[in-house]
Design a protein around this motif. Sequence first.
Motif, PDB file in Angstrom:
ATOM      1  N   ILE A   1      50.794  35.208 -10.523  1.00 28.49           N
ATOM      2  CA  ILE A   1      49.595  35.842 -10.212  1.00 28.49           C
ATOM      3  C   ILE A   1      49.689  35.377  -8.792  1.00 28.49           C
ATOM      4  O   ILE A   1      49.270  36.318  -8.311  1.00 28.49           O
ATOM      5  CB  ILE A   1      48.539  35.346 -11.285  1.00 28.49           C
ATOM      6  CG1 ILE A   1      48.807  35.410 -12.421  1.00 28.49           C
ATOM      7  CG2 ILE A   1      47.149  35.799 -10.209  1.00 28.49           C
ATOM      8  CD1 ILE A   1      47.578  35.409 -13.229  1.00 28.49           C
TER       9      ILE A   1
ATOM     10  N   SER B   1      43.087  38.607  -8.196  1.00 27.98           N
ATOM     11  CA  SER B   1      44.549  37.085  -8.272  1.00 27.98           C
ATOM     12  C   SER B   1      43.926  36.576  -7.951  1.00 27.98           C
ATOM     13  O   SER B   1      44.769  35.319  -8.930  1.00 27.98           O
ATOM     14  CB  SER B   1      45.444  37.882  -7.837  1.00 27.98           C
ATOM     15  OG  SER B   1      45.846  37.989  -6.104  1.00 27.98           O
TER      16      SER B   1
ATOM     17  N   ALA C   1      41.687  34.946 -10.744  1.00 26.03           N
ATOM     18  CA  ALA C   1      42.417  34.536 -12.138  1.00 26.03           C
ATOM     19  C   ALA C   1      44.337  33.225 -12.584  1.00 26.03           C
ATOM     20  O   ALA C   1      43.392  32.920 -13.055  1.00 26.03           O
ATOM     21  CB  ALA C   1      43.539  36.056 -12.257  1.00 26.03           C
TER      22      ALA C   1
END
Length: 85
Positions: A35, A23, A26
Motif C-alpha cells: 500500500i 494509502s 490504510a
Amino acid sequence: MAVLLDPVIIANLFFCIVIVILSFWAFKKIKNIAILYIGAAFGLFGISHLAVIIGYESSETILIIIRGLAYVLVIIALIKAVYER
C-alpha cells in the motif's frame, strides 16, 4: 513557464493527493507495505501533474522519468501483494 490551469490535470493532482493520504491511513491500519508503494507511486504522479500545472512541458525527460518510476512502483506493489499471500 506559464501556469496551466487545465481542469483535468488539477483533478488528477487532487485525486493523487487523496490516494497518497488514504494509502498512509490504510498502511497504518493493515501494515501492508504494498500500500505504501502505491501511495508513493501516486505521489510521483502528483509531482508530475504539479510540474505540468506550473509550466513544465508534459514531454520533458524528467517528467517521463518520474512517471516511469511511478509505474515501476505500482508493478512492485502488485508483485509484493501477490507474493505476500
